[in-house]
Design a protein around this motif. Sequence first.
Motif, PDB file in Angstrom:
ATOM      1  N   SER A  82      37.845  30.727  40.567  1.00  0.00           N
ATOM      2  CA  SER A  82      39.093  31.181  41.886  1.00  0.00           C
ATOM      3  C   SER A  82      39.355  32.405  41.604  1.00  0.00           C
ATOM      4  N   ARG A  83      40.316  32.904  42.589  1.00  0.00           N
ATOM      5  CA  ARG A  83      40.416  34.588  42.675  1.00  0.00           C
ATOM      6  C   ARG A  83      42.228  34.408  43.005  1.00  0.00           C
ATOM      7  N   ASP A  84      42.639  35.555  42.598  1.00  0.00           N
ATOM      8  CA  ASP A  84      44.078  35.672  42.639  1.00  0.00           C
ATOM      9  C   ASP A  84      44.328  36.237  43.965  1.00  0.00           C
ATOM     10  N   GLN A 106      38.381  27.702  35.750  1.00  0.00           N
ATOM     11  CA  GLN A 106      39.079  26.593  35.330  1.00  0.00           C
ATOM     12  C   GLN A 106      37.850  25.705  34.810  1.00  0.00           C
ATOM     13  N   MET A 107      37.800  25.464  33.424  1.00  0.00           N
ATOM     14  CA  MET A 107      36.644  24.545  32.864  1.00  0.00           C
ATOM     15  C   MET A 107      37.059  23.189  32.379  1.00  0.00           C
ATOM     16  N   ASN A 108      36.828  22.175  33.244  1.00  0.00           N
ATOM     17  CA  ASN A 108      37.063  20.721  32.572  1.00  0.00           C
ATOM     18  C   ASN A 108      36.016  19.910  32.096  1.00  0.00           C
ATOM     19  N   ASN A 109      36.240  18.856  31.324  1.00  0.00           N
ATOM     20  CA  ASN A 109      35.338  18.125  30.849  1.00  0.00           C
ATOM     21  C   ASN A 109      34.296  18.997  29.972  1.00  0.00           C
ATOM     22  N   ASN A 119      31.019  43.613  44.680  1.00  0.00           N
ATOM     23  CA  ASN A 119      30.129  43.264  45.359  1.00  0.00           C
ATOM     24  C   ASN A 119      29.868  41.625  44.729  1.00  0.00           C
ATOM     25  N   VAL A 120      29.989  41.681  43.317  1.00  0.00           N
ATOM     26  CA  VAL A 120      30.058  40.482  42.411  1.00  0.00           C
ATOM     27  C   VAL A 120      31.077  40.476  41.565  1.00  0.00           C
ATOM     28  N   MET A 121      31.780  39.215  41.378  1.00  0.00           N
ATOM     29  CA  MET A 121      32.441  39.274  40.277  1.00  0.00           C
ATOM     30  C   MET A 121      32.743  37.737  39.891  1.00  0.00           C
ATOM     31  N   GLY A 122      32.322  37.483  38.570  1.00  0.00           N
ATOM     32  CA  GLY A 122      32.390  36.272  37.871  1.00  0.00           C
ATOM     33  C   GLY A 122      32.305  36.128  36.399  1.00  0.00           C
ATOM     34  N   THR A 168      29.999  32.541  39.827  1.00  0.00           N
ATOM     35  CA  THR A 168      30.293  34.231  40.376  1.00  0.00           C
ATOM     36  C   THR A 168      30.657  33.988  41.742  1.00  0.00           C
ATOM     37  N   PHE A 169      31.568  35.189  42.422  1.00  0.00           N
ATOM     38  CA  PHE A 169      31.681  35.288  43.546  1.00  0.00           C
ATOM     39  C   PHE A 169      30.869  36.444  44.352  1.00  0.00           C
ATOM     40  N   THR A 170      30.142  36.203  45.243  1.00  0.00           N
ATOM     41  CA  THR A 170      29.514  37.357  45.827  1.00  0.00           C
ATOM     42  C   THR A 170      30.197  37.530  47.298  1.00  0.00           C
ATOM     43  N   SER A 171      30.390  38.957  47.665  1.00  0.00           N
ATOM     44  CA  SER A 171      31.037  39.449  48.815  1.00  0.00           C
ATOM     45  C   SER A 171      30.131  39.715  49.839  1.00  0.00           C
ATOM     46  N   GLY A 172      29.808  39.302  51.095  1.00  0.00           N
ATOM     47  CA  GLY A 172      28.979  39.789  51.784  1.00  0.00           C
ATOM     48  C   GLY A 172      29.353  39.794  53.356  1.00  0.00           C
TER      49      GLY A 172
END
Length: 118
Positions: free
Chosen positions: A73-75, A85-88, A32-35, A50-54
């Motif tokens: 992002s997801r595969d 991806q973490m920038n700056n 339901n949630v992944m992150g 996080t991603f939330t699937s609804g």
Amino acid sequence: QVQLVESGGALVQPGGSLRLSCEASGKILGWNVMGWYRQAPGKQRELVATFTSGASGISTTYGDSVKGRFTLSRDSANKFAVYLQMNNLKSDDTGVYYCNLRRGIAYWGQGTQVPVSS
């Protein structure tokens, strides 16, 4: 049993970039949630992204402090793998980054260290 394995943590200088990976395995059919969450020394664990699937699809939520700098992002081939991806990067981004998956109950990875320092 569900296992979450994180990778990609490393020492990085302010202004640098880093990519974290998380893959879930074991007896799980979906989420339901992944992150990602993180915990800085002496502070509470906080949301990173996080991603939330609804019913209307998958939405993304970012913590205020990382908006515009981090991308979750997801595969496309593996629905149990997510990337951050973490920038700056800033010194305030220093902490232990934990992968999180929720489907009824919450599962956590062991964490990966991200020290941001010159």
